[in-house]
Design a protein around this motif. Structure first.
Motif, PDB file in Angstrom:
ATOM      1  N   LEU A  32     -88.478 157.525   2.354  1.00 14.82           N
ATOM      2  CA  LEU A  32     -87.829 156.356   1.760  1.00 14.82           C
ATOM      3  C   LEU A  32     -88.574 155.079   2.118  1.00 14.82           C
ATOM      4  O   LEU A  32     -88.721 154.180   1.271  1.00 14.82           O
ATOM      5  N   GLU A  33     -89.040 154.975   3.349  1.00 18.34           N
ATOM      6  CA  GLU A  33     -89.785 153.777   3.739  1.00 18.34           C
ATOM      7  C   GLU A  33     -91.067 153.654   2.924  1.00 18.34           C
ATOM      8  O   GLU A  33     -91.445 152.544   2.508  1.00 18.34           O
ATOM      9  N   ASN A  34     -91.756 154.767   2.692  1.00 15.95           N
ATOM     10  CA  ASN A  34     -92.961 154.723   1.863  1.00 15.95           C
ATOM     11  C   ASN A  34     -92.628 154.292   0.438  1.00 15.95           C
ATOM     12  O   ASN A  34     -93.366 153.515  -0.177  1.00 15.95           O
ATOM     13  N   ALA A  35     -91.522 154.791  -0.096  1.00 13.77           N
ATOM     14  CA  ALA A  35     -91.128 154.432  -1.458  1.00 13.77           C
ATOM     15  C   ALA A  35     -90.800 152.940  -1.550  1.00 13.77           C
ATOM     16  O   ALA A  35     -91.177 152.267  -2.521  1.00 13.77           O
ATOM     17  N   SER A 172     -76.970 161.785   4.546  1.00 11.58           N
ATOM     18  CA  SER A 172     -76.095 160.880   3.804  1.00 11.58           C
ATOM     19  C   SER A 172     -75.945 159.553   4.530  1.00 11.58           C
ATOM     20  O   SER A 172     -75.992 158.478   3.910  1.00 11.58           O
ATOM     21  N   ARG A 173     -75.772 159.611   5.837  1.00 10.88           N
ATOM     22  CA  ARG A 173     -75.638 158.384   6.632  1.00 10.88           C
ATOM     23  C   ARG A 173     -76.913 157.552   6.542  1.00 10.88           C
ATOM     24  O   ARG A 173     -76.863 156.320   6.386  1.00 10.88           O
ATOM     25  N   LEU A 174     -78.073 158.200   6.621  1.00 12.03           N
ATOM     26  CA  LEU A 174     -79.338 157.482   6.560  1.00 12.03           C
ATOM     27  C   LEU A 174     -79.548 156.826   5.202  1.00 12.03           C
ATOM     28  O   LEU A 174     -79.918 155.651   5.111  1.00 12.03           O
ATOM     29  N   VAL A 175     -79.303 157.571   4.125  1.00 11.56           N
ATOM     30  CA  VAL A 175     -79.502 157.005   2.779  1.00 11.56           C
ATOM     31  C   VAL A 175     -78.541 155.841   2.552  1.00 11.56           C
ATOM     32  O   VAL A 175     -78.903 154.829   1.928  1.00 11.56           O
ATOM     33  N   THR A 176     -77.329 155.956   3.071  1.00 17.24           N
ATOM     34  CA  THR A 176     -76.374 154.846   2.960  1.00 17.24           C
ATOM     35  C   THR A 176     -76.904 153.612   3.676  1.00 17.24           C
ATOM     36  O   THR A 176     -76.808 152.485   3.163  1.00 17.24           O
ATOM     37  N   GLN A 177     -77.464 153.801   4.864  1.00 21.66           N
ATOM     38  CA  GLN A 177     -78.036 152.670   5.600  1.00 21.66           C
ATOM     39  C   GLN A 177     -79.193 152.033   4.837  1.00 21.66           C
ATOM     40  O   GLN A 177     -79.286 150.807   4.734  1.00 21.66           O
ATOM     41  N   MET A 178     -80.081 152.864   4.308  1.00 23.58           N
ATOM     42  CA  MET A 178     -81.223 152.332   3.570  1.00 23.58           C
ATOM     43  C   MET A 178     -80.759 151.602   2.308  1.00 23.58           C
ATOM     44  O   MET A 178     -81.318 150.568   1.938  1.00 23.58           O
ATOM     45  N   ALA A 179     -79.742 152.147   1.636  1.00 16.70           N
ATOM     46  CA  ALA A 179     -79.212 151.475   0.449  1.00 16.70           C
ATOM     47  C   ALA A 179     -78.593 150.137   0.809  1.00 16.70           C
ATOM     48  O   ALA A 179     -78.720 149.160   0.066  1.00 16.70           O
ATOM     49  N   PHE A 187     -80.249 153.688  -5.526  1.00 10.55           N
ATOM     50  CA  PHE A 187     -80.350 154.909  -4.711  1.00 10.55           C
ATOM     51  C   PHE A 187     -79.416 155.974  -5.283  1.00 10.55           C
ATOM     52  O   PHE A 187     -78.274 155.679  -5.656  1.00 10.55           O
ATOM     53  N   THR A 188     -79.908 157.212  -5.323  1.00  5.38           N
ATOM     54  CA  THR A 188     -79.099 158.365  -5.707  1.00  5.38           C
ATOM     55  C   THR A 188     -79.356 159.477  -4.703  1.00  5.38           C
ATOM     56  O   THR A 188     -80.518 159.766  -4.380  1.00  5.38           O
ATOM     57  N   LEU A 189     -78.291 160.103  -4.222  1.00  5.71           N
ATOM     58  CA  LEU A 189     -78.404 161.218  -3.279  1.00  5.71           C
ATOM     59  C   LEU A 189     -77.620 162.404  -3.826  1.00  5.71           C
ATOM     60  O   LEU A 189     -76.424 162.284  -4.115  1.00  5.71           O
ATOM     61  N   THR A 190     -78.302 163.547  -3.944  1.00  7.24           N
ATOM     62  CA  THR A 190     -77.680 164.766  -4.432  1.00  7.24           C
ATOM     63  C   THR A 190     -77.891 165.870  -3.412  1.00  7.24           C
ATOM     64  O   THR A 190     -79.010 166.066  -2.917  1.00  7.24           O
ATOM     65  N   SER A 191     -76.825 166.592  -3.084  1.00  5.55           N
ATOM     66  CA  SER A 191     -76.895 167.726  -2.167  1.00  5.55           C
ATOM     67  C   SER A 191     -76.422 168.958  -2.918  1.00  5.55           C
ATOM     68  O   SER A 191     -75.233 169.084  -3.232  1.00  5.55           O
ATOM     69  N   GLY A 192     -77.371 169.860  -3.226  1.00  2.35           N
ATOM     70  CA  GLY A 192     -77.020 171.014  -4.043  1.00  2.35           C
ATOM     71  C   GLY A 192     -76.564 170.561  -5.414  1.00  2.35           C
ATOM     72  O   GLY A 192     -77.270 169.860  -6.134  1.00  2.35           O
ATOM     73  N   LEU A 196     -73.683 162.883  -3.909  1.00  3.80           N
ATOM     74  CA  LEU A 196     -73.019 162.237  -2.785  1.00  3.80           C
ATOM     75  C   LEU A 196     -73.054 160.714  -2.866  1.00  3.80           C
ATOM     76  O   LEU A 196     -72.168 160.044  -2.332  1.00  3.80           O
ATOM     77  N   LEU A 197     -74.070 160.174  -3.500  1.00  2.29           N
ATOM     78  CA  LEU A 197     -74.212 158.713  -3.531  1.00  2.29           C
ATOM     79  C   LEU A 197     -74.949 158.313  -4.801  1.00  2.29           C
ATOM     80  O   LEU A 197     -75.944 158.932  -5.172  1.00  2.29           O
ATOM     81  N   GLN A 198     -74.443 157.291  -5.460  1.00  2.00           N
ATOM     82  CA  GLN A 198     -75.129 156.737  -6.629  1.00  2.00           C
ATOM     83  C   GLN A 198     -74.883 155.246  -6.671  1.00  2.00           C
ATOM     84  O   GLN A 198     -73.767 154.786  -6.935  1.00  2.00           O
ATOM     85  N   CYS A 199     -75.915 154.481  -6.378  1.00  2.00           N
ATOM     86  CA  CYS A 199     -75.818 153.018  -6.341  1.00  2.00           C
ATOM     87  C   CYS A 199     -76.886 152.431  -7.250  1.00  2.00           C
ATOM     88  O   CYS A 199     -78.081 152.492  -6.921  1.00  2.00           O
ATOM     89  N   PRO A 200     -76.515 151.867  -8.386  1.00  2.00           N
ATOM     90  CA  PRO A 200     -77.507 151.183  -9.215  1.00  2.00           C
ATOM     91  C   PRO A 200     -77.985 149.914  -8.506  1.00  2.00           C
ATOM     92  O   PRO A 200     -77.331 149.424  -7.587  1.00  2.00           O
ATOM     93  N   PRO A 201     -79.121 149.374  -8.920  1.00  2.00           N
ATOM     94  CA  PRO A 201     -79.595 148.125  -8.304  1.00  2.00           C
ATOM     95  C   PRO A 201     -78.530 147.040  -8.350  1.00  2.00           C
ATOM     96  O   PRO A 201     -77.859 146.858  -9.370  1.00  2.00           O
ATOM     97  N   ALA A 202     -78.355 146.335  -7.249  1.00  2.00           N
ATOM     98  CA  ALA A 202     -77.328 145.306  -7.130  1.00  2.00           C
ATOM     99  C   ALA A 202     -77.971 143.923  -7.080  1.00  2.00           C
ATOM    100  O   ALA A 202     -79.167 143.774  -6.812  1.00  2.00           O
TER     101      ALA A 202
END
Length: 592
Positions: A32-35, A172-179, A187-192, A196-202
């Motif tokens: 994520l940091e590289n992205a 999930s906790r990490l992606v939430t922090q980065m978002a 940010f979008t996070l999918t597990s299987g 779990l998380l979908q946040c469009p640019p704010a």
């Protein structure tokens, strides 16, 4: 035969990877940091089996050209810095060139990337650190990295991973922090099969905070600029009754960090208002010039070192303290109840206003006079009449509680009052305790409390540990106007007490002090001991529950409470005021 030999490159990379890649969440963090450094606007994270089977991070960033794609998996190859001077002012999240080669050495690694403006992309496959193929492929602009079978070649490391659910929670906790730290990026996070998380640019932090956490009226906003630092974020209010240990997300120049200086400043800001130990929920963003902070002090870049640590501590402590002092009281919600069949209908009493007390409830002789500090010294047995005057209060500074008009008492324990914001319910004991605590601390800063010598000393029997705790703080207790001497055996002789204490409360106060001081760490500062003693004194000197109060005394408590710095909680952390807002009342009467 020499005993020292050079390790194979693959083994050296796997050992080095142990510093950077601890678990699947570590891989996600680095990718994520590289992205983000590649100016991505949208990032998608996909995981399977907690990231053990598969991790995929896709971004629409700048991408890489073929030569850069192959070079990116070489150790210490980076586009972030070029010379040693660059380490003095790092502005990117990554900079060492260790992440991709470390991840590739402990997994089946696939990189697909296409630079902006190029017609085709590049795919690089690596297995356990060995490049297996490099080829030209079709790909969208940006970069996609897949990490499969993490630690497949390091079973000793893989067996220490937690369950799939636990590893997914960490991701999930990490992606939430980065978002949270980068609100303008989606940010979008999918597990299987679950998203779990979908946040469009704010547009900004406020919008992103709502996307992640919804409405949070229990948090208060922090804004502070001083000494070249900018602090912004949200923290738990003093009156928050949530968990003792809340989430703490602290960002320095948009980098999520854990720092002892910052953690201590947070603790100090809350300890000034209350002695209750807590680790409050905070979401803080600190912006500082890059050359005043060193981020190259930890293998995973999770810690920083400030050039002026004391300045950062003081600015943060004051910023949080200012916000806590302006925090609002918790709000109550009304619930309408339909009368049950057969229940009697309430009838008003002719000639009596709603909320008025019936009978002789305001007799001033039922309660000893309230103590007063400052220019109105309290003398035992004398009523401080001037304290209960009805003069108009001075104008309220910004953030201070507005004047409240007392209506009466509920069960001789809670003061009911109104102001222009709505209806307030005040716990008379904890409100008076907050007032006395701040008056006592103010007195101590300028000298000592008034003391009264007892005609008949009080003999108190205590345990050896309690006697030792009191003996170690004898000098401090004398500042509070309390004189304690060893008498004989397990007993102590109490010959003088603070003037604010009623003699009947002296023994209980001393026992409470002994317990508080016994639990105080030996390495604690003098201020910690002072606050504990002051809180105990205020608690025992304050008006008790089930005590009738005159309207004049209610006005005094409310007016003095309005002058305090932290009026929403008592020194022990209990809420002082609960509010029913005007909007809540109007909503239940269907006026809005």
């Amino acid at each position: 035969m020499p005993r020292i030999h050079r390790l194979p490159l693959n083994l050296a990379n796997q050992i080095a990877a142990g510093e950077v890649v601890e678990r699947p969440a570590s891989v996600v963090k680095e990718l994520l940091e590289n992205a983000l450094d590649a100016n991505a606007h949208r990032i998608t994270v996909t995981t399977e089996l907690g990231g053990k089977k598969l991790l995929r991070v896709e971004d629409d960033g700048d991408g890489m050209e073929p030569d850069d794609a192959q070079l990116s998996i070489e150790r210490h190859a980076t586009s972030k810095i070029t010379k040693s001077e660059d380490l003095g002012a790092i502005r990117t999240l990554g900079f060492r060139g260790e992440a991709l080669p470390s991840i590739a050495s402990v997994s089946h690694f696939t990189l697909r990337t296409r630079a902006r403006g190029h017609a085709t992309g590049t795919e690089v496959r690596v297995n356990g650190g060995e490049i297996s193929s490099v080829r030209e492929v079709g790909a969208p602009e940006g970069t996609t990295i897949e990490v499969a079978d993490l630690f497949y070649n390091l079973p000793a490391r893989r067996k220490f991973l937690k369950s799939d659910t636990a590893e997914s929670a960490q991701i999930s906790r990490l992606v939430t922090q980065m978002a949270l730290g980068h609100p303008t990026v989606g940010f979008t996070l999918t597990s299987g099969a679950r998203k779990l998380l979908q946040c469009p640019p704010a547009q900004g932090l406020g919008e992103r905070f709502f996307q992640l956490f919804g409405e949070r009226p229990d948090l208060i906003e922090v804004r502070k600029e001083a000494g070249g630092l900018t602090i912004h974020g949200y923290i738990a209010a003093l009156g928050d009754q949530g968990p003792v240990r809340g989430a703490q997300n602290v960002f320095v120049n948009r980098r999520i960090v854990k720092d002892r200086t910052i953690a201590h400043a947070i603790s100090e800001a809350y300890s000034v208002a209350t002695i209750k130990e807590r680790s409050p929920e905070v979401h803080l963003f600190i912006e500082i010039a890059p050359d005043r902070v060193d981020v190259n002090v930890h293998p995973t870049k999770a810690e920083v070192r400030f050039l002026e640590g004391s300045l950062v501590h003081e600015v943060l402590r004051r910023g949080l303290g200012d916000a806590l002092g302006q925090g609002r009281a918790p709000e109550l919600q009304l619930t309408s109840f339909a009368p049950r069949p057969g229940e009697p209908t309430p009838m008003s009493i002719p000639g009596v206003f709603a909320g008025a007390q019936v009978g002789n409830r305001w007799t001033p002789d039922l309660l000893p006079p309230l103590p007063v500090a400052g220019p109105r010294p309290f003398e035992p047995g004398a009523a401080p009449v001037e304290a209960f005057g009805t003069a108009a209060p001075a104008s309220s500074p910004p953030g201070e509680i507005r004047p409240m008009i007392p209506l009466g008492q509920f069960r001789d324990t809670f003061i009911l009052a109104v102001d222009d914001e709505g209806i307030a319910i005040i716990d008379q004991h904890v409100a008076h305790e907050r007032v006395l605590f701040e008056q006592v601390m103010e007195k101590l800063m300028s000298g000592r409390l008034e003391s009264q010598r007892l005609l008949t000393p009080i003999i108190i029997e205590m345990s050896p540990a309690q006697r030792q705790a009191l003996a170690q703080h004898r000098g401090t207790l004398e500042r509070f106007g309390m004189e304690i001497e060893e008498f004989s055996g397990d007993t102590l002789n109490l010959s003088a007490v603070p003037a604010i204490l009623d003699p009947s409360e002296c023994e209980a106060a001393v026992r409470a002090l002994a317990e508080d001081l016994e639990g105080l760490d030996k390495g604690s500062r003098v201020e910690d001991g002072l606050r504990k003693i002051a809180a105990t004194m205020a608690c025992h000197a304050a008006v008790k529950a089930n005590y009738p109060l005159t309207l004049e005394k209610m006005r005094y408590i409310l007016e003095e409470l309005r002058r305090t710095a932290y009026s929403s909680v008592c020194p022990h952390g209990r809420p002082v005021v609960l509010r029913i807002t005007r909007r809540e009342v109007e909503k239940n009467f269907q006026r809005i």
